[in-house]
Each structure stands twice: as structure tokens, then as C-alpha cells.
Design a protein around this motif. Structure first.
Motif, short mmCIF file in Angstrom:
data_model
loop_
_atom_site.label_atom_id
_atom_site.label_comp_id
_atom_site.label_asym_id
_atom_site.label_seq_id
_atom_site.Cartn_x
_atom_site.Cartn_y
_atom_site.Cartn_z
N GLN A 16 0.82 -1.22 0.00
CA GLN A 16 0.00 0.00 0.00
C GLN A 16 0.85 1.27 0.00
N MET A 17 1.85 1.26 0.90
CA MET A 17 2.63 2.49 1.06
C MET A 17 3.54 2.72 -0.15
N ASP A 21 7.80 -7.82 -5.54
CA ASP A 21 6.94 -8.27 -4.45
C ASP A 21 6.67 -9.76 -4.68
N VAL A 37 8.72 -3.08 3.01
CA VAL A 37 8.13 -4.31 3.55
C VAL A 37 7.79 -4.06 5.02
N ILE A 66 11.20 2.94 4.97
CA ILE A 66 9.99 3.61 5.49
C ILE A 66 9.36 2.78 6.60
N ALA A 67 10.08 1.76 7.06
CA ALA A 67 9.50 0.84 8.05
C ALA A 67 9.44 1.48 9.43
N ALA A 68 8.31 1.31 10.07
CA ALA A 68 8.15 1.83 11.43
C ALA A 68 9.11 1.11 12.37
P1 NAD Z 1 1.82 -3.87 2.89
O1 NAD Z 1 1.57 -5.18 3.57
O2 NAD Z 1 0.72 -3.25 2.10
O3 NAD Z 1 3.09 -4.00 1.93
C1 NAD Z 1 4.21 -4.82 2.21
C2 NAD Z 1 4.51 -5.60 0.94
O4 NAD Z 1 5.76 -6.26 1.11
C3 NAD Z 1 3.48 -6.68 0.62
O5 NAD Z 1 2.94 -6.47 -0.69
C4 NAD Z 1 4.27 -7.99 0.70
O6 NAD Z 1 3.83 -8.97 -0.23
C5 NAD Z 1 5.67 -7.51 0.43
N1 NAD Z 1 6.72 -8.41 0.94
C6 NAD Z 1 6.66 -9.25 2.00
N2 NAD Z 1 7.83 -9.89 2.15
C7 NAD Z 1 8.66 -9.43 1.17
C8 NAD Z 1 10.00 -9.73 0.80
N3 NAD Z 1 10.75 -10.61 1.49
N4 NAD Z 1 10.53 -9.08 -0.26
C9 NAD Z 1 9.80 -8.18 -0.96
N5 NAD Z 1 8.51 -7.86 -0.66
C10 NAD Z 1 7.95 -8.49 0.40
O7 NAD Z 1 2.33 -2.87 4.03
P2 NAD Z 1 2.38 -1.28 4.02
O8 NAD Z 1 1.24 -0.75 4.81
O9 NAD Z 1 2.62 -0.77 2.66
O10 NAD Z 1 3.68 -1.04 4.92
C11 NAD Z 1 4.98 -1.19 4.39
C12 NAD Z 1 5.95 -0.45 5.27
O11 NAD Z 1 5.60 0.92 5.29
C13 NAD Z 1 5.94 -0.96 6.71
O12 NAD Z 1 7.26 -1.19 7.15
C14 NAD Z 1 5.29 0.15 7.49
O13 NAD Z 1 5.86 0.29 8.79
C15 NAD Z 1 5.61 1.38 6.63
N6 NAD Z 1 4.63 2.47 6.74
C16 NAD Z 1 3.31 2.23 6.44
C17 NAD Z 1 2.40 3.27 6.54
C18 NAD Z 1 0.94 3.04 6.20
O14 NAD Z 1 0.16 3.98 6.37
N7 NAD Z 1 0.56 1.87 5.71
C19 NAD Z 1 2.81 4.56 6.94
C20 NAD Z 1 4.18 4.76 7.20
C21 NAD Z 1 5.07 3.70 7.09
#
Ligand code: NAD
Length: 268
Positions: free
Chosen positions: A14-15, A38, A72, A97-99
Motif C-alpha cells: 500500500q505504502m 513483491d 516491507v 519507510i519501516a516503522a
Molecule cells: P503492505 O503489507 O501493504 O506491503 C508490504 C509488501 O511487502 C506486501 O505487498 C508484501 O507482499 C511484500 N513483501 C513481504 N515480504 C517481502 C520480501 N521478502 N521481499 C519483498 N517484498 C515483500 O504494508 P504497508 O502498509 O505498505 O507497509 C509497508 C511499510 O511501510 C511498513 O514497514 C510500514 O511500517 C511502513 N509504513 C506504512 C504506513 C501506512 O500507512 N501503511 C505509513 C508509514 C510507514
């Protein structure tokens, strides 16, 4: 003018999608200069649908791009970095960008060559209104900070903070859109309860949040002063404000930010 820098996303969730679409929509980078991978094929298809280049595996992203967003879930970040570290050079800028994943953990996993920056964005980057913060890590200098500043200012605002404050940023603006979506939904429910059609109630609620935020940002006035301006004696608004205060709204929001910040620390 779009940057010539090739940008990669490891994790096309998503992010990553919000960032990639934002950068491309704002003409900061050409779609064909954006690479992603991905394990979920459907996520690659989503990225393909807006012109970016999905590749097979994390190492292929490191080979294709100079700026690599690690998008991720936090627990997978060290694994992913260890996997790509043999391919990383001084030209690579890793943007996590990981928390909660600290610069120390990132540096240990990525190895000594790549430059590292942590960014905490939020999803409104999709509509050009992110609230983000960054801190520079190993090897990253002012040119790297400038590049990220330009990228993120194309999709909102970004602030430089010390790393120790990034968990607080996570609790406030990283997680904040979810709090505001609750507010919009609840205001909309209130409107429906008072007799408005759902679509009108939701639009009024969202526009009210947007307009109020703009008033704070554009006037520079304290939110308390703006609230005082719209609360007339014995009027309707102060009656509503009184209900919110009885429900402990301020403590609830403060607790939400504190709990999310603490959770970010736990993930570290
Ligand atoms: P998400 O689950 O939508 O996306 C993560 C993606 O990573 C998934 O599509 C998954 O299939 C993929 N993935 C898993 N293992 C993998 C690997 N080994 N290699 C490559 N890809 C892999 O999660 P998100 O909400 O997009 O969050 C991603 C990061 O962004 C997190 O670390 C989160 O802390 C950070 N973040 C998210 C937000 C938010 O609002 N969602 C805001 C700020 C920061």
C-alpha cells in the motif's frame, strides 16, 4: 523536471504504491524509471498498470535502481537488506519507510557501502498531501537529503528530525490518517443520525476536516484560537464541544499518539 535517478521499491504494498503513484503523478520521476518487486504477483500487476517496471526478486531491484525504498513490514526489513547487501555500492541510497527499524539495524543489515535514510511518510502522499519526516543515517549527505526533500515535497511536506523522534512521528502522522478516517466516519454517522443522506454527510465531514486543516496551516493561528472564533456564547458549537470534552476527546487522541509511538519503539 523529473529526476534521472532510478527508483526501486522492495515490497509493492500500500505504502509503496502511494509513494510511487505520487512521485509519478507529480512528474518527479518517469514511470519507466521506477522498479519494484513483491512476492505477491497481483501487487506487481498493480504496479505494472501504472507504467512502472516490476522485476523478479529483491536483488533485481538493487541492480536496477540507485534509490531503493524498503517498503516491507518492519520484521522483514533486516532479512531483505541482508539479501541485497552483496549488490549494494556507494551509489545506492537505501530509504527505509519501516516503522521502528533503527538506523543501527539498517546499517548492520545493509553493510558498510550503501547510504541510508529513514523516512516516515503517510498514505496521503497519494493525493500530494503527505506529512513525512526523515533522518539521515550512514553515509547520507546533503545531496541525498535534497533528493528526498524534492521527492517528498512533490507529494506533501517532509521535516528533518533526530532519529529519536521518529517513533513520535510514527505515532502522530504515520498512523494519523487512520485516526482522522475514524473522525470523518464518526462525523458522517452523526450527520446521518441528524437526518442527512450518507453521501452528503460524508462529503461535509471530509470537507470540514480538509478546510479546518487548511485554516490552521494557512493562517498560522493556534487551533485553540480558531476554535474560540467559532464558539459563540450559549451557541450550537460550544454545545458540541462540551460533549467532546465530556468524552475525553483530547486525552483519547493524545493516548492514541502515545500508544502508536510506544508500539513503534517495541518494533525497533
Ligand atoms: P503492505 O503489507 O501493504 O506491503 C508490504 C509488501 O511487502 C506486501 O505487498 C508484501 O507482499 C511484500 N513483501 C513481504 N515480504 C517481502 C520480501 N521478502 N521481499 C519483498 N517484498 C515483500 O504494508 P504497508 O502498509 O505498505 O507497509 C509497508 C511499510 O511501510 C511498513 O514497514 C510500514 O511500517 C511502513 N509504513 C506504512 C504506513 C501506512 O500507512 N501503511 C505509513 C508509514 C510507514
Amino acid at each position: 523536471m523529473p529526476t534521472e535517478t532510478k527508483i526501486g521499491f522492495i515490497g509493492a504494498g500500500q505504502m509503496a504504491e502511494a509513494l510511487a503513484r505520487g512521485f509519478i503523478n507529480q512528474n518527479m520521476v518517469e514511470a519507466e524509471h521506477v522498479f519494484c518487486t513483491d512476492p505477491v504477483e497481483a501487487r506487481k500487476e498493480v504496479f505494472r498498470s501504472f507504467g512502472t517496471v516490476p522485476v523478479d526478486g529483491n536483488i533485481a531491484v538493487a541492480e536496477a535502481a540507485e534509490v531503493i525504498f524498503i517498503a516491507v513490514k518492519p520484521q522483514y526489513v533486516p532479512v531483505v537488506l541482508r539479501e541485497i547487501s552483496p549488490k549494494l555500492t556507494e551509489k545506492h541510497l537505501i530509504v527505509s519507510i519501516a516503522a521502528g527499524v533503527t538506523l543501527a539495524v539498517l546499517t548492520e543489515a545493509a553493510g558498510p557501502k550503501a547510504k541510508i535514510i529513514r523516512v516516515m511518510p503517510n498514505t496521503p502522499c497519494l493525493v500530494g498531501e503527505t506529512a513525512a519526516a526523515m533522518c539521515l543515517g550512514h553515509g547520507a549527505g546533503s545531496a541525498d537529503a535534497d533528493l528526498l526533500q524534492r521527492l517528498f515535497e512533490s507529494v506533501g511536506r517532509i521535516f528533518r528530525v533526530d532519529e529519536k523522534l521518529l517513533s513520535a512521528v510514527t505515532g502522530l502522522s504515520g498512523s494519523g490518517p487512520a485516526y482522522i478516517f475514524l473522525v470523518i466516519e464518526a462525523l458522517s454517522d452523526g450527520g446521518v443520525r441528524a437526518g442527512l443522506p450518507r453521501d452528503v454527510a460524508q462529503a461535509l465531514a471530509a470537507q470540514t476536516v480538509l478546510g479546518s486543516a487548511k485554516l490552521v496551516l494557512e493562517t498560522g493561528k493556534h487551533p485553540g484560537a480558531l476554535k474560540d472564533m467559532v464558539t459563540s456564547p450559549a451557541g450550537t458549537t460550544i454545545a458540541g464541544v462540551h460533549e467532546l470534552e465530556k468524552a475525553g476527546i483530547r486525552a483519547a487522541f493524545m493516548n492514541a499518539v502515545t500508544a502508536a509511538s510506544a508500539r513503534a519503539d517495541e518494533l525497533a
